[in-house]
Write an enzyme that holds these catalytic residues in place. Structure first.
Site, short mmCIF file in Angstrom:
data_model
loop_
_atom_site.label_atom_id
_atom_site.label_comp_id
_atom_site.label_asym_id
_atom_site.label_seq_id
_atom_site.Cartn_x
_atom_site.Cartn_y
_atom_site.Cartn_z
N ASP A 173 -80.66 11.03 -3.00
CA ASP A 173 -81.61 10.82 -4.07
C ASP A 173 -82.14 9.38 -4.06
O ASP A 173 -81.52 8.48 -3.49
CB ASP A 173 -80.89 11.07 -5.40
CG ASP A 173 -81.83 11.58 -6.47
OD1 ASP A 173 -83.05 11.66 -6.21
OD2 ASP A 173 -81.33 11.89 -7.57
N HIS A 192 -84.65 6.80 -6.91
CA HIS A 192 -85.62 6.63 -8.00
C HIS A 192 -86.31 5.30 -7.78
O HIS A 192 -85.65 4.28 -7.68
CB HIS A 192 -84.92 6.71 -9.35
CG HIS A 192 -84.41 8.09 -9.62
ND1 HIS A 192 -83.13 8.47 -9.32
CD2 HIS A 192 -85.05 9.19 -10.09
CE1 HIS A 192 -82.98 9.75 -9.61
NE2 HIS A 192 -84.13 10.22 -10.07
N ARG A 214 -74.10 21.99 -10.55
CA ARG A 214 -74.94 22.89 -11.35
C ARG A 214 -74.25 24.24 -11.46
O ARG A 214 -73.73 24.75 -10.47
CB ARG A 214 -76.33 23.06 -10.74
CG ARG A 214 -77.13 21.76 -10.85
CD ARG A 214 -78.52 21.88 -10.31
NE ARG A 214 -79.09 20.53 -10.19
CZ ARG A 214 -80.24 20.25 -9.60
NH1 ARG A 214 -80.95 21.22 -9.05
NH2 ARG A 214 -80.68 19.01 -9.55
N GLN A 257 -76.98 14.89 -3.33
CA GLN A 257 -78.40 14.63 -3.05
C GLN A 257 -78.55 13.28 -2.36
O GLN A 257 -77.85 12.33 -2.68
CB GLN A 257 -79.18 14.57 -4.36
CG GLN A 257 -79.58 15.90 -4.91
CD GLN A 257 -80.52 15.73 -6.08
OE1 GLN A 257 -80.18 15.08 -7.06
NE2 GLN A 257 -81.71 16.30 -5.97
N LYS A 265 -96.46 16.39 -7.94
CA LYS A 265 -95.43 16.20 -6.92
C LYS A 265 -95.90 16.74 -5.57
O LYS A 265 -96.85 17.52 -5.49
CB LYS A 265 -94.14 16.91 -7.32
CG LYS A 265 -94.31 18.40 -7.53
CD LYS A 265 -93.00 19.09 -7.85
CE LYS A 265 -93.21 20.58 -8.02
NZ LYS A 265 -92.02 21.38 -7.99
N HIS A 270 -89.29 10.23 -8.26
CA HIS A 270 -88.02 10.89 -7.89
C HIS A 270 -88.25 11.42 -6.48
O HIS A 270 -89.25 12.06 -6.21
CB HIS A 270 -87.72 12.11 -8.77
CG HIS A 270 -87.76 11.86 -10.24
ND1 HIS A 270 -86.64 11.87 -11.02
CD2 HIS A 270 -88.79 11.62 -11.08
CE1 HIS A 270 -86.98 11.65 -12.28
NE2 HIS A 270 -88.27 11.50 -12.35
N CYS A 282 -81.11 11.35 -12.29
CA CYS A 282 -82.26 10.61 -12.81
C CYS A 282 -81.94 9.73 -14.01
O CYS A 282 -82.18 8.52 -13.97
CB CYS A 282 -83.39 11.56 -13.18
SG CYS A 282 -83.56 12.96 -12.11
#
Ligand SMILES: [Zn+2]
Ligand SMILES: [Zn+2]
Length: 589
Positions: A328, A330, A308, A326, A409, A456, A279
């Site tokens: 991902d 944005h 992580r 991910q 979300k 996100h 992010c």
């Protein structure tokens, strides 16, 4: 919650009560058979129960059989469960006298003056209850497995012997559960991953897969699928660094709230971290230029490789890892564009999951007790999410108060063929975190700087986890477009090898992932081998096929479609693969 309270806190639902009661009966049977064994705790868990015992040697499968027999006797005798209250001090004395040190330790950690005990026959346990009225209420149980377990889950404590079991209201339900368990074992992606040479794990890299050539095909096909779709839907792909100075994480707030989950390194006297998420870095791309209201929305997608620091004991195959990628994105948009963006995203999620025959369900999580931003901002964002869900005709549940602190979300779960629910995708509206902390702006129509909203979102979640889930969903029998090997050409004998090579060559030329199996083995053996490898199609070629320009098509399911002109088969392959058909259609056109 402290361990001492946890084991005291029973789930009072009927099934959990039944299971917890069964764990008492199991402990009773164990004490009867092995009087020296000490009892620790025995809670109900999802789909069953366990009980931990202090015993030098592990329980063997034969032990479990003997224990089950004694349990059946106790159940047949229909002994009542009797509740009894005691002063805590008396209970301590009671269990001390019996040499049950774990119960004494639990009692010493409890604040209450009085505690409850449950007795059935000659067995008495410290327990809050509730329990079924008598042991005869237990209709269907099975002891499943054993394992070592540390007292209170702490590896500095004594190692105990745990027995897992399950109990259901009826024999029919138990049978169904055992079938699901068996099926889940067969489908276990860790087992299939090794058998089908998809990926493997080595202890030099806990929680990070080694992708093998076959598994890498899955990764590449999913990436290709994602990129084709995102290109079509107006995304721009970026890639941001993995190793980042801690200054960034201080600004984003991760350093304060998430540091324990981050891998840190020292480089030239400064602290860096492997990114746990993508992010904050995407804001650098946004801020490179002055943005006008006409530039928005900006949709930045990223195949973000994240790390992580999960505890090694919690790592599980591809679904719980330390390193993952991910899918991902944005999305930076104006507040008035939020609803349209979410609407498009929900459509995209449905479109993607349909390809994998996964059935999504949706949950909207709303404003939590502690949140950033204003109530008016939240109300508008929640309304936009509600409206977007309705615009797509989607039925959804509301998880009141379960939103992130920075915005509401939508969490998306899929149910697999065994009825297990997996959370995969998430769509989060971010009103404050990135926009405020990184002071994002755009110049609005009125010439004033305004804050954009960030969305996100991830649809696969992570490639690793998604591949783990679909491997189990398909039981390794991937649809053709995903299958690492899409066809095997099997010449009946040496004499047909030349035609086999020609067929193989044409398939490869048409970009079909085909293999030629001309090993000196019986045809039946080679067919079985291809089936075990879950290859969708076997193309058998012999004298007649070579003469007629055909191939005999067999499916991994065992179906035999007989001889079909090879040109038609080739065209079918192209169509099935390019349209990402979920089922096998070659030879049926
Ligand atoms: Zn109990
Ligand atoms: Zn994000």
């Amino acid at each position: 919650m402290a361990a001492a309270e946890q084991e005291f806190d029973c789930d009072p639902s009927p099934l959990a009560t039944l299971r917890h009661s069964t764990s008492h009966v199991m402990a009773q049977a164990v004490k009867r058979l092995y009087p020296d064994v000490k009892v620790a705790i025995g809670p109900a868990i999802e789909d069953g129960f366990y009980y931990d015992f202090a015993k030098a040697e592990p329980f063997t499968p034969e032990d479990l059989e003997r224990i089950s027999k004694v349990m059946a006797e106790i159940i047949k005798a229909d002994v009542p469960f009797e509740r009894q209250e005691m002063a805590r001090a008396d209970a301590i004395a009671f269990f001390r006298e019996r040499g049950e040190g774990f119960k004494v330790e639990i009692l010493e950690g409890i604040a209450a003056d009085r505690v409850s005990l449950y007795r059935q026959g000659d067995f008495i346990d410290l327990c809050r209850g509730p329990h079924v009225p008598s042991t005869g209420a237990i209709k269907a149980f099975k002891l499943l497995s054993t394992s070592g377990a540390y007292w209170r889950g702490d590896e500095r404590n004594a190692m105990l012997q745990r027995i897992y079991g399950t109990a259901w209201a009826t024999q029919d339900e138990l049978d169904k559960y055992l079938w699901r368990l068996e099926e889940a074992k067969k489908r276990d992606h860790r087992k299939l991953g090794r058998e089908l040479d998809l990926f493997d794990f080595y202890d030099v890299a806990p929680g990070a897969p080694f992708w093998l050539p076959n598994g890498m095909i899955l990764v590449r096909e999913l990436e290709k699928f994602a990129r084709e779709s995102l290109d079509l839907h107006g995304y721009q792909e970026i890639s941001t660094p993995m190793l980042v100075n801690k200054r960034l994480w201080e600004q984003s707030g991760h350093w304060e709230h998430y540091q324990d989950n981050m891998f840190k390194l020292e480089v030239e006297g400064e602290i860096f971290s492997l990114k746990p998420m993508n992010c904050p870095e995407s804001t650098y791309v946004y801020k490179r230029a002055l943005r006008s209201y006409r530039d928005l929305p900006l949709r930045y997608s990223e195949m973000g490789r994240d790390h992580r620091n999960e505890r090694s004991g919690t790592l599980t195959g591809l679904v719980r890892v330390r390193q993952f990628t991910q899918d991902d994105a944005h999305i930076y948009c104006r507040p008035d564009q939020l609803q349209d963006e979410i609407t498009a995203l929900l459509r995209l999620v449905q479109e993607w999951y349909k390809v994998f025959t996964l059935e999504p369900s949706f949950k909207l999580a709303t404003r939590p007790e502690s949140y950033l931003g204003t109530v008016a901002q939240w109300d508008a964002a929640e309304q936009a999410l509600h409206d977007a869900l309705r615009a797509n005709g989607i039925a959804y549940e509301i998880n009141a108060g379960d939103g992130a602190f920075y915005g509401p979300k939508i969490d998306i779960h899929v149910e697999d063929v065994l009825g297990r629910l997996w959370q995969i995708a998430t769509i989060q509206a971010d009103l404050t975190m990135l926009p405020e902390r990184f002071q994002l702006e755009y110049i609005d129509a009125d010439g004033q700087p305004k804050r954009p909203v960030t969305i996100h979102r991830a649809i696969f979640g992570s490639y690793e986890r998604f591949i783990g889930i679909v491997t189990e969903h398909y039981a390794g029998a991937f649809p053709t477009w995903l299958a690492p090997v899409q066809a095997r050409v099997l010449p009946i004998s040496e004499k047909h090898a030349a035609y086999g090579r020609a067929v193989h060559g044409k398939l490869r030329g048409a970009r079909v992932r085909a293999e030629l199996d001309d090993r000196n083995e019986k045809l039946g053996y080679r067919i079985r081998d291809a089936q075990l490898r879950k290859v969708p199609y076997m193309l058998v070629v012999g004298e007649r096929e070579a003469q007629d320009g055909t191939v005999s098509v067999r499916l991994r399911t065992g179906e035999d479609l007989k001889a079909i002109p090879f040109d038609r088969v080739l065209a079918d392959f192209s169509r099935e693969i390019s349209s990402r058909e979920p089922v096998l259609t070659v030879g049926r056109s």
